[in-house]
Design a protein around this motif. Structure first.
Motif, PDB file in Angstrom:
ATOM      1  N   MET A  55     -78.138  13.966  91.540  1.00 37.32           N
ATOM      2  CA  MET A  55     -77.313  12.829  91.129  1.00 37.32           C
ATOM      3  C   MET A  55     -78.269  11.693  90.719  1.00 37.32           C
ATOM      4  SD  MET A  55     -74.429  13.321  94.092  1.00 37.32           S
ATOM      5  CE  MET A  55     -74.799  11.916  95.082  1.00 37.32           C
ATOM      6  N   SER A  56     -77.732  10.484  90.549  1.00 35.11           N
ATOM      7  CA  SER A  56     -78.593   9.397  90.057  1.00 35.11           C
ATOM      8  C   SER A  56     -79.901   9.272  90.845  1.00 35.11           C
ATOM      9  CB  SER A  56     -77.858   8.050  90.128  1.00 35.11           C
ATOM     10  OG  SER A  56     -76.835   8.016  89.154  1.00 35.11           O
ATOM     11  N   LYS A 102     -66.099   8.777  87.450  1.00 35.57           N
ATOM     12  CA  LYS A 102     -65.052   8.385  88.418  1.00 35.57           C
ATOM     13  C   LYS A 102     -64.988   6.871  88.580  1.00 35.57           C
ATOM     14  CE  LYS A 102     -68.162   8.977  92.338  1.00 35.57           C
ATOM     15  NZ  LYS A 102     -68.760  10.128  92.988  1.00 35.57           N
ATOM     16  N   ASN A 119     -63.700  12.797  90.261  1.00 34.87           N
ATOM     17  CA  ASN A 119     -63.452  13.132  91.663  1.00 34.87           C
ATOM     18  C   ASN A 119     -61.996  13.084  92.085  1.00 34.87           C
ATOM     19  OD1 ASN A 119     -66.274  12.298  91.438  1.00 34.87           O
ATOM     20  ND2 ASN A 119     -66.327  12.596  93.656  1.00 34.87           N
ATOM     21  N   ARG A 132     -70.438   1.475  91.342  1.00 35.28           N
ATOM     22  CA  ARG A 132     -68.982   1.571  91.476  1.00 35.28           C
ATOM     23  C   ARG A 132     -68.501   0.701  92.621  1.00 35.28           C
ATOM     24  NH1 ARG A 132     -70.738   6.850  90.760  1.00 35.28           N
ATOM     25  NH2 ARG A 132     -71.123   6.959  92.978  1.00 35.28           N
ATOM     26  N   ILE A 180     -74.257  18.696  97.223  1.00 30.81           N
ATOM     27  CA  ILE A 180     -74.586  17.273  97.153  1.00 30.81           C
ATOM     28  C   ILE A 180     -75.933  17.069  97.860  1.00 30.81           C
ATOM     29  CG2 ILE A 180     -73.884  14.944  97.832  1.00 30.81           C
ATOM     30  CD1 ILE A 180     -70.958  15.935  97.584  1.00 30.81           C
ATOM     31  N   VAL A 204     -70.849  11.377  85.335  1.00 26.63           N
ATOM     32  CA  VAL A 204     -69.799  11.209  86.354  1.00 26.63           C
ATOM     33  C   VAL A 204     -69.105   9.863  86.168  1.00 26.63           C
ATOM     34  CG1 VAL A 204     -69.311  11.066  88.829  1.00 26.63           C
ATOM     35  CG2 VAL A 204     -70.990  12.732  87.966  1.00 26.63           C
TER      36      VAL A 204
HETATM   37  C1  LIG Z   1     -70.096  10.409  92.622  1.00 31.24           C
HETATM   38  C2  LIG Z   1     -70.716  11.732  92.566  1.00 31.24           C
HETATM   39  C3  LIG Z   1     -71.860  11.969  91.777  1.00 31.24           C
HETATM   40  C4  LIG Z   1     -72.585  10.880  91.008  1.00 31.24           C
HETATM   41  O1  LIG Z   1     -73.251  10.054  91.898  1.00 31.24           O
HETATM   42  P1  LIG Z   1     -74.251   8.887  91.370  1.00 31.24           P
HETATM   43  O2  LIG Z   1     -75.078   8.606  92.549  1.00 31.24           O
HETATM   44  O3  LIG Z   1     -73.383   7.764  90.969  1.00 31.24           O
HETATM   45  O4  LIG Z   1     -75.016   9.440  90.251  1.00 31.24           O
HETATM   46  C5  LIG Z   1     -72.356  13.260  91.711  1.00 31.24           C
HETATM   47  N1  LIG Z   1     -71.782  14.274  92.406  1.00 31.24           N
HETATM   48  C6  LIG Z   1     -70.695  14.080  93.181  1.00 31.24           C
HETATM   49  C7  LIG Z   1     -70.100  15.237  93.901  1.00 31.24           C
HETATM   50  C8  LIG Z   1     -70.129  12.814  93.292  1.00 31.24           C
HETATM   51  O5  LIG Z   1     -69.066  12.633  94.081  1.00 31.24           O
END
Ligand SMILES: *Cc1c(COP(=O)(O)O)cnc(C)c1O
Length: 265
Positions: free
Chosen positions: A236-237, A49, A70, A261, A186, A47
Motif C-alpha cells: 500500500m502507500s 475509497k 472498500n 482520508r 494487508i 484505492v
Molecule cells: C485503504 C486500503 C489500501 C490503501 O491504503 P493507503 O495506505 O491509503 O495506500 C490498500 N489496501 C486495503 C485493503 C485498504 O483497505
C-alpha cells in the motif's frame, strides 16, 4: 452517456491527482528496473475509497483503469456514474450478505478479500450469465495474525488441507464463474514502517508457492493462464516499493494518490 456527462473535479484537482499518479508510476518504474524485474511490472490499483467519483474520473482520464473500493454501497454508486471500462477491485471486509449486490456490478473485475467457501458459492450463484469474463478472486491471508485483520491463516509447506487450500480447490473445481487469481494480504503496517523487509510479504509469497505446489500436484493448475502462476496482491502507500521487491504483482495505493482520508464512522 457522452463523455461530457461524467463527473470531473476542478482543474487544480485534476493537476494534483495527475502529479501524484505520475509520481507513483515513476517510483514503481524505479523499483522495477533496480530489481531487474524486466517486463514483470506490477499492476497499480488506485484505492479510491471515501474519495469522490470526480477524483476517480480524473485518474481514469490519465490512463488509470484499476480502482479499489472498500464499501459496497459506495462502489455501486461510483460504478453507476463512471465509465464501464473501469476495472473495479473490491478490497474491503467482505460480508456474505454483500456478495450478491457486489456480483451485480457489471464491471466488477476482482474481489480481493474472499475468505470462505460460503461466499465463493454466493458469487457463483449470483454472478449474471451475461458476464463475459469470470470474476477474479484473491484469497485474503492474515499474514500478521492480527485479530483486527480478516483472512485465512498462511499456507505452510505441509498444510495441504489448510482452509486456504480447500477454498482454492473449491473455486477451481466448483466455481466456473470465478477465476482464482491469487492471494492478497494487508500485513503488519508496523513492520513496514520500521523494517526494510516486511516478513508478512515473505509469508504471502511462501503461502502462494505452497498453495501452487499442492494445486499443481492435484492437476488443478493446468491451462490456468499466467503460466500457472498465482498472483500476489500486497503493498500500500507505506510499503508498495518493498512489496514489489518482495514479489508483489499488484499494489493497492490510496492516500499517496488521493491524499489523506478522513476517518469513516
Ligand atoms: C485503504 C486500503 C489500501 C490503501 O491504503 P493507503 O495506505 O491509503 O495506500 C490498500 N489496501 C486495503 C485493503 C485498504 O483497505
Amino acid at each position: 452517456m457522452s463523455t461530457s456527462d461524467y463527473p470531473r473535479p476542478s482543474s487544480e484537482r485534476i493537476a494534483e491527482l495527475r502529479e501524484n499518479l505520475e509520481a507513483i508510476r515513476a517510483k514503481i518504474n524505479v523499483v522495477v528496473s533496480s530489481a531487474g524485474l524486466g517486463d514483470k511490472k506490477p499492476n497499480l490499483v488506485a484505492v479510491s475509497k471515501i474519495k469522490s467519483a470526480e477524483d476517480v474520473m480524473a485518474c481514469y482520464e490519465d490512463g488509470q483503469l484499476h480502482f479499489g473500493e472498500n464499501y459496497v454501497q459506495e462502489l455501486i454508486e461510483k460504478a453507476e456514474k463512471l465509465p464501464q471500462e473501469i476495472k473495479w477491485h473490491f478490497i474491503g471486509a467482505l460480508q456474505s450478505n454483500k456478495c450478491k449486490p457486489l456480483a451485480s456490478i457489471p464491471n466488477l473485475y476482482a474481489v480481493e478479500t474472499l475468505d470462505s467457501i460460503k461466499k465463493a458459492d454466493v458469487f457463483q450463484k449470483s454472478l449474471p450469465d451475461a458476464r463475459s469474463i469470470p470474476l477474479r478472486v484473491f484469497i485474503q491471508i492474515n499474514t500478521s495474525s492480527e485479530e483486527s485483520k480478516s483472512g485465512l491463516p498462511p499456507v505452510s509447506s505441509t498444510s495441504s488441507g489448510s482452509e486456504a487450500v480447500e477454498l482454492a480447490k473449491h473455486i477451481v473445481q466448483k466455481c466456473p464463474a470465478l477465476h482464482l487469481e491469487g492471494l492478497m494480504t494487508i500485513g503488519s503496517i508496523e513492520a513496514s514502517t520500521t523494517q526494510d523487509e516486511n516478513e508478512d510479504f515473505d509469508r504471502l509469497r511462501d503461502s502462494r508457492d505452497n498453495m501452487e505446489k499442492t494445486l499443481r500436484e492435484a492437476g488443478l493448475l493446468e491451462g490456468w493462464g499466467q503460466d500457472g502462476k498465482l498472483q500476489l496482491s500486497m503493498g500500500m502507500s507505506a510499503d508498495f516499493e518493498n512489496a514489489i521487491m518482495q514479489g508483489s504483482d499488484s499494489v493497492r495505493v490510496g492516500s499517496s494518490i488521493f491524499g489523506a482520508r478522513p476517518k469513516k464512522q
